[in-house]
Write an enzyme that holds these catalytic residues in place. Structure first.
Site, PDB file in Angstrom:
ATOM      1  N   PHE A   1     -13.617  19.586   7.656  1.00  0.00           N
ATOM      2  CA  PHE A   1     -13.703  18.883   6.372  1.00  0.00           C
ATOM      3  C   PHE A   1     -14.873  17.927   6.383  1.00  0.00           C
ATOM      4  CE2 PHE A   1     -12.847  15.297   3.615  1.00  0.00           C
ATOM      5  CZ  PHE A   1     -12.463  15.944   2.447  1.00  0.00           C
TER       6      PHE A   1
ATOM      7  N   ARG B   1     -16.238  18.129   0.468  1.00  0.00           N
ATOM      8  CA  ARG B   1     -14.811  17.931   0.177  1.00  0.00           C
ATOM      9  C   ARG B   1     -14.016  19.238   0.311  1.00  0.00           C
ATOM     10  NH1 ARG B   1     -15.101  15.988  -5.228  1.00  0.00           N
ATOM     11  NH2 ARG B   1     -12.907  15.506  -5.273  1.00  0.00           N
TER      12      ARG B   1
ATOM     13  N   ASP C   1       0.854  -1.181   0.000  1.00  0.00           N
ATOM     14  CA  ASP C   1       0.000   0.000   0.000  1.00  0.00           C
ATOM     15  C   ASP C   1       0.888   1.229   0.000  1.00  0.00           C
ATOM     16  OD1 ASP C   1      -2.563  -1.030  -0.018  1.00  0.00           O
ATOM     17  OD2 ASP C   1      -2.411  -1.565   2.109  1.00  0.00           O
TER      18      ASP C   1
END
Lengths: 687, 571
Positions: free
Chosen positions: A375, A380, A307
């Site tokens: 947020f 967004r 990842d």
């Protein structure tokens, strides 16, 4: 994981000595065909010695037979000792773990929604599906899933990591392990493992090596060694009639000595120790392998799936520069960015504050009548509203939509700027403001350039992997442009951009279809299918129960880059096996030159020309070989436990190096060793 | 040792090297099915034998077909030998062959061994030789090649249950390889003076005035297949030392080349079909190096002759006019280099044809011939058998050393796991068992000792050689042992069958196991099998495994004899 300190080492050795004798039980000897042959040979020699002592037949030399018998028993004991030492290290760790499994009281709940209504039960009465509540200072009574509450938990008993970790309901940090301690707040836990089957129980069993099964390659090697042993039994057994044809009778102890010297006792005696030590080396890296098979597979891995976030890059992005647009002064942009981020406690937010202060000399605005908009996933964006203006920062399209909605215009250079930052692997964060008042205008101020920070040393590690023939693939949710830029900065071989959880699974399958072995790490529940599919799936201990069930290894430190060490341990394990097998077989050349001339000294004195070591006598030649054969097992125990040094290099280079070292060494060392032992035996008048 | 001798060595090496590539290409065409020039004949055979040429057999069915074919054809030969007296083409009116002799001979020809414990010209009728031996010379060679082809398919295929069709491999190997090659070679031999006739023996008067019966026969046709099929069974007892079999230096050279041709070609075919031509050449080079080493050692030993002779003042130094060295048992026409070369090649490549008597070699020269076989048919070996034996050694090498690169062993993209190791170990065990157990029994039991002509270590060498030769399906002999007894006939027959079929079945199993696997792609972490280092490693494993197994027996045979001869004792 706590490792036994130095004073404990003496205890480990003492325990191993005791174990070595206990392992003489036929049931445990049966596991190892090569050593079983030595065992039977030692028994046979002892019986013949007893007969010689009792009946004194004319041609016997009990002193010689006795020495042979002693050294044959030593050979068996040394091999048992090697295995016991390897197991001993695990046992010492198991003891430490067991100490944390003390019986505790649990606060059981009948209704998980009412955490105050608990009553006490003993931890070993907890069944799967029960609910308990844990208050500060409680040792969590069993493995489970947090269903309510947030708490910091001290997991040092399991992980050895002293910093407490947060456990909360929902998401990927909901799993708790029995034996760990709640430090603050409270948790309601649904028990997921019955008594005796908790993670701690399994871990104790694993480090102790209880019920250890031979891994596939170990099994194959055992078959080969058994085959070789059979061939050599054939050779030695048929030698007796051939010698009789030549007019000489070979004593059974001498034939046993020849057989024991020729069969691959070095690798046969150390094989299980190598396997146990490999698991143990992983445990020292704080990785628990659920099976030896997984460790072996780690050595074979062709592709590593990593990842991006948290593994290749630091978990968070950092602001690196500000780019004003539409003629806005860069200090004004900095001031607005600062005020918009001042209340933002995320690392990104803090890095913006730091940048505005250090590079643009902005001061923290005074606390006024400021409304902070955190947020949110739907807008967004985040930002502030104060007396003068509203400032918004967020993804380019979200902020431009906000500007347009309020009738503002977009600076023409914005689009190009945003794209160029994205192409460079950065994340563009657009800042816009709306002035309050009558002629309140709306405009885009500029762009904050956030950047992923690749962890130090990753490029070098990927190069090492590449040298070993392993491909690394970075997995990220970023768009392909960003992903490509980070991939090239980090030096991975390939990347998968805009990856959804199910894409991971598809990628694992695709690689496997091409015949490659895949290793990956994961912590989330949606990683579980891919973890289960991967050949080596390392689950983070901090991850969900599902992930931990699916993987075949667990990293207690929850460090995703650990995969690289896991691969190295796997390779080292296999290399050590190969090196000692080669060494063992190469040894036989010298032993033949020592023993054969000695056996036929009386029939064909001319064969003395083969006695190139100029050994003192027939008996000393045979005895020296047997002693060398026994001592070499002891001498190689450290190598078996530590493992052959593995280097990041192509297979051809590693092969050349190991072949010279262990093949060449295996040819030469016994010539010197047997000669030295022969000289010592003569000096001590033992022959 | 003379320049002439070394030139012969060099010439052979060059010729074989040049022929390997075209032979390999030809074999690729034959076994991958792309050759079809004789398609009409092929199809006719399949129709008559009720074979479906498109059926892909799993290894168990393939092995079943191979064994059925071999057992049936062996029984047929046994019957023909037992009924020889009633059958046609028997101008000498030779009677039935004794039961144990018939069993041994049937086993011998079915297993591509061609061990002959009888004089061909005075025991076997033209009918037996033509219908049975010539048939087996072709069929047993085609069987060996088929098994090798199946193994190649196992290594090269991925995820496949089948390894080909035995009947198709048998027919195609015969039709496209053995028959045309034999035909051409037979014509060359006839041109050179090898006889080919069904005439009755000729009675001649020699220069000394003695009457001698010259045996005749259809020699050239059997000669060709005897060599290209690595059979080795001669028409005459003297085999290729007989001027009717091997008349000129050219035929002698061609015979050696013919023995090596197909085995060498198989390495090339293998390299191409497993997509690693370099690996094929590494195998070729390892074989070539072992052959050269054996040849040089044998040549050295024979050229230096017997130290006892030298001590008595016999001139053992070879010159243009004096062969020098140890000429006992060698044809004067061929001399030492051609004899040692032939002996080395025929034992290495599991042919068994001889142009000199190996029993008469110096102890070290004899040791080379024995060791060549004991290393397990890996030095070019029999047709097909050489390749599959070598691949078995490669599997063991890859397994032992492959771990050292830190991966579980892998060979050409195939994992070598427990069951692959199991069959390879079984294969490695059967061979020494087939040699050592009967050798040990014969060395102490009166039935075994009765046939011995020589005492001491040389006698042991004779027994050891006989079982080595039969287990290795070679067929050459240390002539001192009279093998015609029931004891030896029976044992040899059993050993030959074991050395052939008990080893072919594990090979086919391995082919099946490998074929089922997928293929792991190569990376820089893969164990390299195309390097010089791998070649060195392979040689070491072959040498150590061979030495481990046979060193004690050899020490009591040729090695002991060598030191005793040097000390002045002869046997």
């Amino acid at each position: 994981m706590p490792t036994p300190s130095d004073p404990a080492r003496g205890a480990v050795a003492r325990r191993a000595l005791r174990e070595a004798v206990v392992k003489l039980h036929p049931r445990s000897m049966r596991q190892n065909p090569v050593m079983l042959v030595v065992y039977v040979g030692a028994l046979l020699t002892t019986v013949l010695l007893a007969r010689d002592l009792a009946f004194h037949p004319g041609d016997s030399s009990p002193a010689f037979t006795a020495q042979l018998a002693i050294w044959l028993w030593f050979t068996v004991l040394f091999a048992n000792f090697a295995e016991a030492v390897a197991e001993g290290r695990g046992k010492a760790q198991a003891d430490t773990l067991r100490a944390s499994r003390t019986r505790t009281r649990a606060r059981k709940l009948d209704d998980p929604t009412q955490p105050d209504h608990y009553y006490y039960v003993s931890s070993n009465e907890l069944e799967r599906g029960d609910f308990i509540v844990c208050l500060p200072g409680d040792v969590i009574a069993g493995d489970g899933e947090v269903v309510a509450g947030v708490a910091s938990v001290d997991e040092s008993a399991i992980t050895g990591e002293s910093a407490p970790v947060v456990r909360e309901s929902g998401g990927d940090r909901s799993a708790v392990t029995g034996g760990t301690k709640v430090l603050s707040d409270f948790l309601v836990v649904r028990i997921t493992a019955g008594p005796g089957e908790t993670f701690l129980d399994r871990m104790i069993a694993l480090v102790e090596g209880a019920g250890r099964q031979k891994t596939p390659n170990e099994l194959a090697l055992t078959i080969l060694l058994a085959g070789l042993t059979l061939i050599l039994i054939l050779t030695v057994v048929t030698l007796e009639p051939l010698a009789r044809y030549a007019g000489t009778r070979l004593a059974v102890p001498v034939l046993v000595a020849l057989l024991v010297c020729l069969i691959p006792t070095t690798i046969g005696g150390l094989l299980s120790a190598i396997g146990i030590a490999g698991m143990d080396r992983l445990i020292r890296q704080n990785v628990i392998a659920m099976s030896g098979r997984a460790v072996e597979a780690a050595g074979d891995v062709d592709t590593l799936l990593l990842d991006k976030t948290g593994t290749i890059t630091l978990g968070n992005r950092h602001a690196v520069s500000l780019h004003p647009v539409g003629g806005v002064d860069d200090h004004y942009l900095a001031a607005c960015a600062l005020s918009a981020s001042n209340a933002d406690e995320t690392p990104e937010g803090r890095s913006i504050v730091a940048l505005a202060r250090s590079r643009y000399g902005q001061k923290t605005p005074s606390e006024g009548d400021v409304r902070v908009l955190p947020f949110s996933a739907s807008t967004r964006m985040s930002g502030i509203d104060d007396e003068v203006h509203s400032v918004r920062k967020g993804a380019g399209d979200a902020v431009t939509r906000w500007v347009r909605e309020h009738g503002g215009l977009i600076a023409p250079e914005l689009q190009a700027l945003v794209e160029s930052i994205a192409r460079g692997g950065g994340t563009p964060l657009v800042v816009a403001e709306r002035l309050h008042g009558v002629n309140g205008s709306v405009r885009v101020l500029g762009v904050i350039h956030l950047k992923d920070v690749v962890k130090a040393g990753m490029r070098e590690r990927f190069e090492r992997l590449r040298a070993m023939g392993i491909r690394t693939v970075m997995i990220t949710g970023d768009n392909p442009l960003t992903a490509a830029a980070i991939a090239s900065e980090a030096g991975v071989d390939d990347f998968l951009a805009e990856a959804r959880p199910e894409d991971k699974m598809a990628l694992v399958k695709r690689e496997q279809l091409g015949g490659r072995l895949v290793a990956m790490t994961g912590d989330g529940t949606n990683d579980a299918p891919a973890l289960a599919q991967a050949d080596v799936g390392v689950a983070m201990n901090s991850g969900t129960q599902a992930a931990k069930e699916a993987g075949n290894m667990i990293d207690l430190e929850s460090n995703p880059t650990k995969l690289i060490e896991v691969v190295e341990v796997g390779k080292q394990l296999l290399m050590t096996r190969g090196a000692l097998t080669t060494f063992s077989i190469a040894n036989d050349v010298a032993k033949y030159f020592a023993i054969l001339p000695a056996m036929f000294l009386t029939t064909y004195p001319a064969l003395a020309s083969l006695n190139i070591m100029r050994l003192h006598s027939g008996n000393s030649a045979i005895l020296s070989s047997v002693i060398f054969n026994a001592l070499v097992i002891i001498a190689l125990i450290p190598l078996a436990l530590r493992g052959v040094r593995s280097r990041p290099a192509p297979a051809s280079v590693i092969l050349r190096r190991n072949l010279v070292l262990y093949g060449g060494g295996g040819l030469i060392v016994p010539f010197a060793g047997i000669k030295l032992i022969d000289m010592a035996l003569v000096a001590m008048h033992l022959v | 040792m003379t320049t002439n001798g070394w030139v012969q060595f060099g010439l052979l090496g060059m010729t074989v090297a040049l022929l390997t590539r075209p032979t390999g290409a030809w074999l690729v065409g034959v076994y991958s099915g792309s050759f079809g020039a004789l398609g009409f004949a092929e199809r006719a055979i399949y129709r008559v034998m009720r074979i479906d040429p498109n059926q892909d057999q799993p290894w168990t069915r393939y092995a079943e077909a191979m064994l059925t074919f071999s057992v049936v054809s062996m029984l047929m030969t046994y019957l023909v030998l037992r009924l020889q007296g009633m059958l046609p083409l028997n101008p000498q009116h030779l009677g039935a062959v004794a039961p144990s002799q018939a069993f041994e001979t049937a086993a011998s020809f079915t297993t591509n061994t061609n061990w002959q414990s009888y004089a061909g010209e005075s025991t076997m009728s033209y009918f037996s030789q033509l219908t049975q031996f010539t048939f087996h010379n072709v069929a047993s060679a085609a069987t060996g090649m088929a098994v090798a082809a199946a193994l190649v398919r196992g290594v090269s295929r991925k995820g496949s249950a089948g390894i080909g069709n035995f009947w198709v491999d048998l027919v195609r190997g015969t039709l496209y390889v053995l028959l045309p090659l034999s035909l051409v070679l037979a014509l060359v031999f006839v041109q050179q003076g090898t006889i080919q006739t069904l005439q009755t023996p000729v009675v001649a008067t020699t220069l000394e005035g003695v009457t001698q019966t010259l045996a005749m026969g259809p020699v050239a046709s059997q000669e060709a297949i005897k060599l290209v099929g690595t059979n080795g069974g001669g028409f005459f007892n003297a085999n290729s030392a007989h001027p009717f079999e091997n008349p000129t230096p050219l035929t002698n050279f061609l015979q050696i080349v013919a023995i090596l041709l197909i085995p060498a070609g198989f390495t090339r075919m293998y390299g191409r079909l497993v997509s690693s031509p370099r690996h094929g050449w590494v195998l070729w080079s390892v074989m070539g190096l072992l052959l050269t080493a054996g040849g040089a050692a044998s040549y050295y030993a024979e050229a230096h002759g017997n130290p006892v002779h030298a001590a008595r003042g016999v001139d053992v130094v070879g010159t243009a006019t004096n062969p020098g060295g140890n000429m006992e048992g060698k044809e004067v026409r061929f001399g030492i280099p051609s004899s040692t070369l032939y002996a080395t090649v025929t034992t290495a490549a599991s042919s068994g044809a001889v142009n000199s008597m190996h029993d008469s070699f110096t102890p070290l020269g004899g040791l080379v011939t024995m060791l060549n076989i004991q290393l397990g048919e890996v030095i070019f070996g029999g047709v097909g058998a050489g390749l599959y034996s070598m691949v078995m050694m490669v599997i063991l090498t890859v397994f032992i050393a492959g771990l050292m690169v830190g991966r579980t062993p892998e060979y050409l993209g195939k994992k070598i796991r427990a069951r692959e190791v199991q069959v390879a170990s079984l294969y490695a065990l059967i061979f020494p068992a087939a040699i050592l157990v009967p050798t040990a029994a014969s060395a102490v039991l009166p039935q075994g000792l009765a046939g011995l002509a020589n005492a001491g270590p040389h006698g042991l060498s004779e027994i050891l050689y006989a079982f080595t030769s039969t287990a290795g399906n070679n067929g050459s002999a240390f002539a001192g042992l009279s093998g015609g007894s029931t004891w030896y006939n029976t044992l040899f027959g059993l050993v030959m069958l074991t050395g052939r079929f008990a080893m072919m079945v594990p090979v086919l199993a391995l082919a099946g196991f490998l074929g089922e696997q997928g293929r792991v792609p190569d990376s820089s972490g893969t164990f390299p099998v195309t390097t010089v280092l791998f070649g060195v490693l392979l040689i070491s494993v072959i040498a150590i495994l061979g030495a481990l197994t046979f060193f004690p027996a050899l020490a009591l045979g040729p090695v002991a004899e060598h030191y005793l001869v040097n000390a002045g004792r002869l046997f």
